[in-house]
Structures are given as structure tokens and as C-alpha cells.
Write an enzyme that holds these catalytic residues in place. Structure first.
Site, PDB file in Angstrom:
ATOM      1  N   SER A 442       0.831  -1.206   0.000  1.00 52.47           N
ATOM      2  CA  SER A 442       0.000   0.000   0.000  1.00 52.47           C
ATOM      3  C   SER A 442       0.860   1.248   0.000  1.00 52.47           C
ATOM      4  O   SER A 442       0.394   2.318  -0.369  1.00 52.47           O
ATOM      5  CB  SER A 442      -0.860   0.051   1.268  1.00 52.47           C
ATOM      6  OG  SER A 442      -1.670  -1.055   1.368  1.00 52.47           O
ATOM      7  N   HIS A 463      -2.711  -4.252  -6.508  1.00 49.58           N
ATOM      8  CA  HIS A 463      -3.118  -3.708  -5.217  1.00 49.58           C
ATOM      9  C   HIS A 463      -4.607  -3.919  -4.964  1.00 49.58           C
ATOM     10  O   HIS A 463      -5.454  -3.262  -5.574  1.00 49.58           O
ATOM     11  CB  HIS A 463      -2.747  -2.216  -5.154  1.00 49.58           C
ATOM     12  CG  HIS A 463      -3.021  -1.612  -3.826  1.00 49.58           C
ATOM     13  ND1 HIS A 463      -3.666  -0.411  -3.676  1.00 49.58           N
ATOM     14  CD2 HIS A 463      -2.761  -2.057  -2.565  1.00 49.58           C
ATOM     15  CE1 HIS A 463      -3.775  -0.146  -2.381  1.00 49.58           C
ATOM     16  NE2 HIS A 463      -3.248  -1.113  -1.707  1.00 49.58           N
ATOM     17  N   GLU A 475      -5.772  -2.157  -8.354  1.00 54.81           N
ATOM     18  CA  GLU A 475      -4.865  -1.326  -9.143  1.00 54.81           C
ATOM     19  C   GLU A 475      -3.784  -2.238  -9.723  1.00 54.81           C
ATOM     20  O   GLU A 475      -3.117  -2.958  -8.978  1.00 54.81           O
ATOM     21  CB  GLU A 475      -4.225  -0.253  -8.255  1.00 54.81           C
ATOM     22  CG  GLU A 475      -5.216   0.822  -7.822  1.00 54.81           C
ATOM     23  CD  GLU A 475      -4.645   1.787  -6.790  1.00 54.81           C
ATOM     24  OE1 GLU A 475      -4.871   2.984  -6.903  1.00 54.81           O
ATOM     25  OE2 GLU A 475      -3.953   1.316  -5.851  1.00 54.81           O
ATOM     26  N   ASN A 513      -4.864   5.334  -2.841  1.00 56.58           N
ATOM     27  CA  ASN A 513      -4.341   5.693  -1.519  1.00 56.58           C
ATOM     28  C   ASN A 513      -3.748   7.090  -1.509  1.00 56.58           C
ATOM     29  O   ASN A 513      -3.787   7.791  -0.499  1.00 56.58           O
ATOM     30  CB  ASN A 513      -3.286   4.681  -1.059  1.00 56.58           C
ATOM     31  CG  ASN A 513      -3.952   3.447  -0.480  1.00 56.58           C
ATOM     32  OD1 ASN A 513      -5.138   3.461  -0.178  1.00 56.58           O
ATOM     33  ND2 ASN A 513      -3.203   2.371  -0.343  1.00 56.58           N
TER      34      ASN A 513
HETATM   35  P1  NAD Z   1      -0.695  -8.363   8.105  1.00 53.46           P
HETATM   36  O1  NAD Z   1       0.244  -7.800   9.058  1.00 53.46           O
HETATM   37  O2  NAD Z   1      -2.073  -8.722   8.549  1.00 53.46           O
HETATM   38  O3  NAD Z   1      -0.062  -9.663   7.436  1.00 53.46           O
HETATM   39  C1  NAD Z   1       1.237  -9.704   6.972  1.00 53.46           C
HETATM   40  C2  NAD Z   1       1.677 -11.160   6.999  1.00 53.46           C
HETATM   41  O4  NAD Z   1       2.948 -11.249   6.374  1.00 53.46           O
HETATM   42  C3  NAD Z   1       1.838 -11.729   8.407  1.00 53.46           C
HETATM   43  O5  NAD Z   1       1.061 -12.888   8.543  1.00 53.46           O
HETATM   44  C4  NAD Z   1       3.308 -12.021   8.495  1.00 53.46           C
HETATM   45  O6  NAD Z   1       3.609 -13.160   9.291  1.00 53.46           O
HETATM   46  C5  NAD Z   1       3.631 -12.274   7.047  1.00 53.46           C
HETATM   47  N1  NAD Z   1       5.056 -12.241   6.728  1.00 53.46           N
HETATM   48  C6  NAD Z   1       6.046 -11.472   7.250  1.00 53.46           C
HETATM   49  N2  NAD Z   1       7.223 -11.808   6.684  1.00 53.46           N
HETATM   50  C7  NAD Z   1       6.970 -12.779   5.785  1.00 53.46           C
HETATM   51  C8  NAD Z   1       7.770 -13.554   4.905  1.00 53.46           C
HETATM   52  N3  NAD Z   1       9.092 -13.360   4.829  1.00 53.46           N
HETATM   53  N4  NAD Z   1       7.176 -14.482   4.128  1.00 53.46           N
HETATM   54  C9  NAD Z   1       5.854 -14.674   4.187  1.00 53.46           C
HETATM   55  N5  NAD Z   1       5.054 -13.991   5.021  1.00 53.46           N
HETATM   56  C10 NAD Z   1       5.595 -13.051   5.800  1.00 53.46           C
HETATM   57  O7  NAD Z   1      -0.761  -7.311   6.905  1.00 53.46           O
HETATM   58  P2  NAD Z   1      -1.910  -7.077   5.867  1.00 53.46           P
HETATM   59  O8  NAD Z   1      -2.830  -6.050   6.386  1.00 53.46           O
HETATM   60  O9  NAD Z   1      -2.418  -8.380   5.388  1.00 53.46           O
HETATM   61  O10 NAD Z   1      -1.102  -6.392   4.675  1.00 53.46           O
HETATM   62  C11 NAD Z   1      -0.333  -7.152   3.787  1.00 53.46           C
HETATM   63  C12 NAD Z   1       0.033  -6.297   2.614  1.00 53.46           C
HETATM   64  O11 NAD Z   1      -1.147  -5.841   1.971  1.00 53.46           O
HETATM   65  C13 NAD Z   1       0.805  -5.044   2.981  1.00 53.46           C
HETATM   66  O12 NAD Z   1       1.722  -4.789   1.967  1.00 53.46           O
HETATM   67  C14 NAD Z   1      -0.255  -3.973   3.034  1.00 53.46           C
HETATM   68  O13 NAD Z   1       0.254  -2.698   2.772  1.00 53.46           O
HETATM   69  C15 NAD Z   1      -1.156  -4.422   1.920  1.00 53.46           C
HETATM   70  N6  NAD Z   1      -2.543  -3.967   2.024  1.00 53.46           N
HETATM   71  C16 NAD Z   1      -3.177  -3.935   3.232  1.00 53.46           C
HETATM   72  C17 NAD Z   1      -4.496  -3.504   3.276  1.00 53.46           C
HETATM   73  C18 NAD Z   1      -5.231  -3.481   4.598  1.00 53.46           C
HETATM   74  O14 NAD Z   1      -6.342  -2.945   4.648  1.00 53.46           O
HETATM   75  N7  NAD Z   1      -4.712  -4.038   5.656  1.00 53.46           N
HETATM   76  C19 NAD Z   1      -5.147  -3.115   2.121  1.00 53.46           C
HETATM   77  C20 NAD Z   1      -4.472  -3.184   0.906  1.00 53.46           C
HETATM   78  C21 NAD Z   1      -3.166  -3.604   0.872  1.00 53.46           C
END
Ligand code: NAD
Length: 712
Positions: A442, A463, A475, A513
């Protein structure tokens, strides 16, 4: 029959059943317009007059589509040319035709093996009976209210006669699809059969499908039987009492109002049409009640705006050709986003390798996927074997080398640059030579993540928005080094997953965003100036933010929803674009390292701990500000940022911003889209207000060049 038809194929079977195969020329779906209506009229007349015809089965030669309803392109053209009155003639013609089908002594049966939407379903409703196949594409809906209109081909009158008032009101006012088995349970379909659609779409081949055979036999049965009254339960009998009926209508209206907050009149007008037509025949009610209401809705600006969104979506979906996508997809990160993406992939028949760092996280993710699928199972949207297939399609692992066979990997891991770079490095070590790597980040750019990549050309962004099952925008991010093949693969996958893809240039915050952050940042500043959290979120909700999701939401609640760490990372990354993205320090303090982050809201009220933190750092007491000014401070900066995105070539056309902000950020559809709304508000006025805010408050309100030029 010695007549050639452009949009229909026919076959008269020896048993006297006439097969009428809808096959609208030059389109992947069947549509109702003057041309197809004229032909269908001739066919119905032929069926009625020819003594060899005992009954008719209406089916479709299109794969996965029975009929998509009215020709919206023609309607839009009529609107542009100020000729909407001409639509009235087509509607009246359709009413006459549907009455003929309905009143025909020879039974008409609709065999539905795909989407039957709007006018398509209304055509089927006029038939004596409907048979559906349980293939996943079978969906029945009257989605007109989503376009700001009401069903116009008698749908508001016939549906209640078939499924009863409460179910009909729910279907008409929500516009939601009813799938095959629920349709059978509702009585909308008389039979639901398992039938494999033939690959060769000729009438001869389709007539051998089980769906057609059952429909033909059913039509023959109906030929032998007298007309039967539909049987309803005791609740239907109770609805004959006007008092009880009024209560049902009142309840439905209340439910609609709670959802639309009075912003979308069409569902309520549809309720009026159903109610006012109660004592008339379907034909008379369609003509005298439904049509005038339909025309009034059609002439509204709102319906024009909602149709624009429909066309923009089509445009976005067709902006690039589709290529086949790999069967096996990797998802790296099984957190909030990862499990949702994995679930979606499994739903669409992909094999998923889901990777995270430990088994507990994976077990939790699999549990979440199972919960989501079980809900679909309980609602009878999927069968037990589909549930099992989907669960078996997700293979959890902590080993990167298990992704060696995937053709496409989506990274949805922790929002830390070094984590994402390391993941890409590890993936490249084991990846097959043509695998695409798509990040769901993000806050970082694809360029930052792929800085050390061996094959940057294979890296793109994909995205998704949270919650994945509801937010349809994706996106597709093209970095300067992304190959055309990678962008196409990402675009095609997004399409296959039923998403609305917007192709954007790589850059901090991409498109949505980046624009949305201006609104969020301003909300954080307003809170820092002592404006109550509830007033800030309240003003945004009154404006209509996120209303279309069914749950209006303000910017501070949105921060709680996406997670404060993600929000902080996003605004930090955007600071490279300028000081307008700087936030008061309390926001960072709300998410201390290694501690549970604070939220703005707690159990439905303002979180006292957060309020205390804000007060400690900033002001005591609330500044004087009107709700109108709060709204301006929240919304106008988004307009400025949208102009900046156009200046930077993130996207090239304003409609892309309108579409993306609707589906990705919850900008309300009833406003016509961010750019359309700004145009109507007056760009000059917005530029002038921003100048005033810049002089009175802060330079973060300074407009970009293209907006400033309008003012100077
Ligand atoms: P989250 O913290 O819930 O999950 C992230 C996961 O990644 C965790 O389970 C963690 O253990 C895992 N992780 C860390 N290192 C790792 C590795 N080396 N290999 C595999 N897994 C690994 O985060 P999230 O909210 O799911 O966000 C994930 C991505 O999506 C981010 O880049 C975030 O910016 C993006 N995103 C989030 C949202 C949202 O609303 N939360 C929306 C759009 C995009």
C-alpha cells in the site's frame, strides 16, 4: 419457419415444442432493444398462430448468459440526444409482448443456464415456468435500482406474483443476484437441474443439454395441464389483509432508507410501483404505474451518473486484451490480506500455495478461509464438494521453494520494505523463468521493492483493497521497467478474479491511496485541532463516504479499519511527494513499537485514551468550525490530489479516477464520481476555497498548478 432472424435461432421439435434460441448478433450477451424485441414479437406470434407449435422453450445460445437486459448503450445515446421519450415506445412494445407470452394458451418456458438480469429476468418472469441449471454462472436479478431506475418490463408487478411480496421487495430493492438453488427454493424457478453447458453453441447441440431436455419435457407437461395457481404458505394468505401488507411495505421501506439514507430514490420508487400495482393486472400495472415511475427515474441525473459508472467499468475491463493465466498461484503472506486473496483465488478455481513465516499464522489463515467458505455453504451458494475443492486448493507452507512451480506470485506480506525486498530475492532464487511477481503493497513503490531484483521486468503491483470480497477495485501497477507481459498477466488475473482493474503508473500510494490519504491526513489534523472524532467522521458520513458499501464510514474509522500501522506507513511514504502529507506526531504515537496500537473508536464511542493522547500533544477544547467547513477540508484536498495524479500521469483520464475512487475508496456514487462532482461544484470555487484555506491555515492546502491556473 420461412423467416431469417438476426438475433434468434429457432428449431421446431417433432413433439411440437418450438425452441427459441436468443443469440444477439455481435455481442457476448443477449440484450433487449427495439431490434431484438421486434424479432421476438414475430416469433411469439408465429408460436401462437402455428398449429404445429404446442409450446415454446426460450433459451440462450450465449455461454453463461440468458439475457443481460436492456440495451444501456442505446439508452445512453437517447439520453445524450435528449430523446429519452423514445424509450417509452420500446417499453410499451415490450409490455404488450410480455403480456402475450404470459396470456398465451401455449406454455412458454424459460431455460436459464446463465445470468438473467433486468429485462432478461423480466422476460423469463412472463413465461409460464422457469427452469434453471445450477452452473455457477446462473444468477437471477433485477439490478435496475443500482442504475438509479426501477425494473421497466413488468418486473415490479410479476415478481411478487411468483415469489410473494416480501421476497420480491427484497430482490427488487437490493438488486442482488439470486443463484440457482436459492432461486428454486424461492419458487422463482420451478426446477433446478445439474446440466453441463455444451461447448458448441448451436441450437441443435444445446437442445441435447439436460437443462433443455428438462425444460422441453416441462413444457409438454404444461401443455397437458390446465393453468395452475401458484401455492404459497400461510404467510401469503396473511398478506391479503391490507393492514399486514402495509406493515411489510413499511418494514421494507425502513430497511431501504437505513441503507440509502435517502440518497438513492430508486428502491423506494420501486416499492411504490409494487404497492400501487397490487390491484391491477400485470399488464395494466406495468403500463399505468411502473412505466411513469421508470421514466421519471430514467430522466434523473442520478441514473445518468450511475450508468456512467457502468460504462466506465466496461471500458476499464476492456482496456487491454486478456491472456491465459497460470493455474498455480503463490500468495506470500497469510495475514489480513493474504488469506482473503488466497480464498478468492481458490473460489475461482486456482491452486494456491500460501506462504507465511510460521504454522500458527497459516493455521489461522486456513481457519479464516474455511469460515468464509462455510458461510457460503450454509447459505447454499456452494455445494459441499465445492467447499472441499476450495479448501483443498490452498496449500499452506513455510517454505519458499514450494512456490517454485507457480506462474504468478502475489506478495501480501508485512508492510516493511526490507521484508518485501528479501521476499522478492528469495522468490527469484526459486521462481520459474516466466513467473510474474506482484506486490500488494500500500505504501511502497514497485520500484523501491524491485530495486535489487534480478528480473525487474517481471515485477508489477496488484493492489487489492480491504475487504477483498467486497471491494472490487484492483490497481494494476505498471513500473517503468515492468514488461508488457507481466502487466497483461496481472490485468488478466484481476479480471479472472472478477475485479475491476485500473492500470496505474507506479508512484507512492499509486492512485487511490494517494488521493484518499489527503482526506485521511486532514481528518487527523482536524482531530489535532480539537475537533471531535465523531464530528469529523460524521461530516464524512453525511457527505456519503462509503455509503455504497452498506456501512457509511468516516476517515478516522477507516484508519481503525485498515490498521494504524498500514495507515502510518502509507502517509510516510507519500511524504516524498511533499509536505501536504505530513501528519501530527500523535498518529505515530498511537502505534508504538511492540505494543497494541490505539484506535480512534472503541466499542462505538470515541476512544478516551486516544482523545487524551491528542489533548496532551495539541489543543485543549474544540476550535470553532462549521460542519460545512469540515466537509470542505476533507474533500477538497482530494480534488487537488486527483489533479496532481493526472499531472503526473498516474492515470490519464478523469473517469479512471471517478471509477477507482468509487470502488476503491468509497467515494459515493450518488455524487457522480470525484472529478464529476468537482466539475459540478465548480473547479474555480474549489481552487478559491483551497487558496483561502492555504492563507488561513496551512500551506498543505496549496493547489497544484493545473487547479491554481483555474483560480488565477
Ligand atoms: P498483516 O500484518 O495482517 O499480514 C502480513 C503477513 O505477512 C503476516 O502474517 C506475516 O507473518 C507475514 N510475513 C512477514 N514476513 C513474511 C515472509 N518473509 N514471508 C511470508 N510472510 C511473511 O498485513 P496485511 O494487512 O495483510 O497487509 C499485507 C500487505 O497488503 C501489505 O503490503 C499492506 O500494505 C497491503 N494492504 C493492506 C491492506 C489493509 O487494509 N490491511 C489493504 C491493501 C493492501
Amino acid at each position: 419457419m420461412n423467416h431469417e432472424f438476426k438475433h434468434f435461432k429457432t428449431l421446431l421439435l417433432e413433439n411440437g415444442i418450438l425452441l427459441i434460441g436468443f443469440d444477439y448478433e455481435g455481442s457476448s450477451v443477449n440484450i433487449n432493444n427495439d431490434e431484438s424485441l421486434e424479432e421476438l414479437e414475430k416469433l411469439v406470434q408465429f408460436a401462437l398462430e402455428n398449429k404445429d407449435v404446442k409450446g415454446a422453450v426460450l433459451l440462450s445460445l450465449k455461454q453463461g448468459n440468458f439475457c443481460a437486459g436492456a440495451d444501456l448503450k442505446k439508452i445512453s445515446l437517447l439520453r445524450q440526444n435528449n430523446q429519452l421519450d423514445l424509450a417509452e415506445g420500446i417499453i410499451s412494445g415490450m409490455h404488450v409482448l410480455l403480456q402475450k407470452i404470459e396470456q398465451s394458451p401455449k406454455p412458454f418456458v424459460a431455460a436459464i443456464g446463465g445470468a438473467a438480469l433486468g429485462g432478461g429476468l423480466e422476460l423469463a418472469l412472463a413465461c409460464r415456468s422457469r427452469i434453471v441449471s445450477d452452473n455457477p454462472k446462473t444468477a437471477l436479478a433485477l439490478p435496475e435500482v443500482k442504475l438509479g431506475i426501477i425494473p421497466g418490463f413488468g418486473g415490479t408487478q410479476r415478481l411478487r406474483r411468483i415469489i410473494g411480496i416480501p421476497a420480491a421487495l427484497e430482490m427488487i430493492t437490493s438488486g442482488k443476484s439470486v443463484y440457482a438453488r436459492p432461486a428454486f427454493k424461492l419458487g422463482l424457478a420451478d426446477k433446478c437441474v445439474t446440466s453441463v453447458p455444451s461447448e458448441i453453441r448451436t441450437l441443435e447441440e444445446i437442445s441435447k443439454e439436460r437443462l433443455s431436455i428438462v425444460a422441453i419435457n416441462h413444457a409438454l407437461d404444461l401443455c397437458r395441464k390446465k393453468r395452475m395457481e401458484r401455492k404459497f404458505g400461510t404467510s401469503h394468505t396473511l398478506l391479503k389483509f391490507p393492514g399486514i401488507r402495509n406493515v411489510v411495505f413499511f418494514g421494507a421501506r425502513l430497511k431501504v432508507r437505513q441503507k440509502t439514507k435517502g440518497r438513492y430514490p430508486a428502491p423506494e420508487r420501486a416499492l411504490d410501483a409494487v404497492k400501487q400495482g397490487m390491484k391491477m393486472s400485470a399488464y395494466r400495472a406495468s403500463q399505468n404505474v411502473e412505466k411513469p415511475i421508470f421514466m421519471k427515474c430514467l430522466r434523473s441525473q442520478l441514473s445518468g451518473d450511475l450508468m456512467n459508472f457502468f460504462f466506465w467499468q466496461e471500458r476499464a475491463e476492456k482496456i487491454m486484451p486478456i491472456v491465459p493465466t497460470p493455474e498455480k498461484i503463490g500468495v506470500i503472506g497469510a495475514g489480513k490480506m493474504g488469506w482473503q486473496i488466497a480464498a478468492l483465488l481458490a473460489q475461482k478455481g486456482k491452486q494456491v500455495v500460501l506462504k507465511d513465516v510460521n504454522q500458527n499464522i497459516l493455521a489461522r489463515a486456513i481457519g479464516k478461509i474455511s469460515d468464509a467458505e462455510r458461510t457460503l455453504l450454509l447459505k447454499k451458494i456452494i455445494k459441499p464438494h465445492e467447499y472441499q475443492e476450495r479448501m483443498l486448493a490452498v496449500y499452506p507452507t513455510i517454505h519458499m521453494d514450494r512456490l517454485s512451480g507457480v506462474g504468478f506470485a502475489m506478495e501480501a506480506a508485512l508492510e516493511r520494505l526490507e521484508v518485501k525486498r528479501k521476499i522478492l530475492e528469495e522468490f527469484e532464487e526459486i521462481a520459474s523463468p516466466d513467473a510474474t511477481f506482484a506486490t500488494n503493497t500500500s505504501s511502497y513503490t514497485v520500484a523501491e521493492i524491485a530495486k535489487n531484483a534480478k528480473h525487474p521486468e517481471r515485477c508489477v503491483g496488484l493492489h487489492f483493497f480491504n475487504p477483498v470480497s467486497k471491494m472490487r477495485l484492483v490497481e494494476v501497477v505498471r513500473a517503468s521497467f515492468s514488461s508488457e507481459a507481466s502487466v497483461r498477466a496481472a490485468f488478466s488475473l484481476a479480471r479472472e478474479l472478477g475485479r475491476i482493474p485500473i492500470i496505474v503508473k507506479d508512484g507512492p500510494g499509486f492512485l487511490v491511496n494517494r488521493i484518499l490519504s489527503r482526506y485521511v491526513v486532514e481528518a487527523v489534523w482536524l482531530a489535532a485541532q480539537g475537533v471531535k472524532i465523531s464530528r469529523i467522521d460524521g461530516a464524512a458520513k453525511v457527505f456519503g463516504m462509503a455509503i455504497d458499501s452498506g456501512r457509511a464510514m468516516g476517515p478516522l474509522e477507516l484508519i481503525d479499519f485498515v490498521g494504524i500501522q498500514v495507515a502510518v506507513e502509507v502517509v510516510k511514504s507519500l511524504q516524498s511527494l511533499g509536505s501536504r502529507f505530513e501528519v501530527p506526531h500523535y498518529l505515530v504515537r498511537m502505534a508504538p513499537e511492540e505494543k497494541h496500537p490505539l484506535t480512534f473508536w472503541k466499542a462505538g464511542t470515541e476512544n478516551p485514551e486516544t482523545v487524551k493522547l491528542i489533548r496532551e500533544h495539541y489543543v485543549q477544547g474544540e476550535i470553532k468550525i462549521s460542519d460545512d467547513m469540515i466537509e470542505k477540508r476533507l474533500i477538497f484536498p482530494m480534488v487537488d490530489e486527483a489533479f496532481r495524479c493526472l499531472e503526473d500521469g498516474i492515470v490519464n483520464e478523469p473517469w479512471q479516477i471517478d471509477l477507482a475512487m468509487l470502488h476503491g475508496a468509497g467515494f459515493p456514487a450518488f455524487r457522480g464520481g470525484l472529478m464529476t462532482w468537482a466539475e459540478r461544484e465548480g473547479m474555480y470555487r474549489i481552487a478559491k476555497e483551497l487558496k483561502f484555506l492555504e492563507d488561513a491555515h496551512s500551506k498543505r492546502f496549496a493547489s497544484c498548478d493545473s487547479l491554481l491556473r483555474l483560480f488565477l
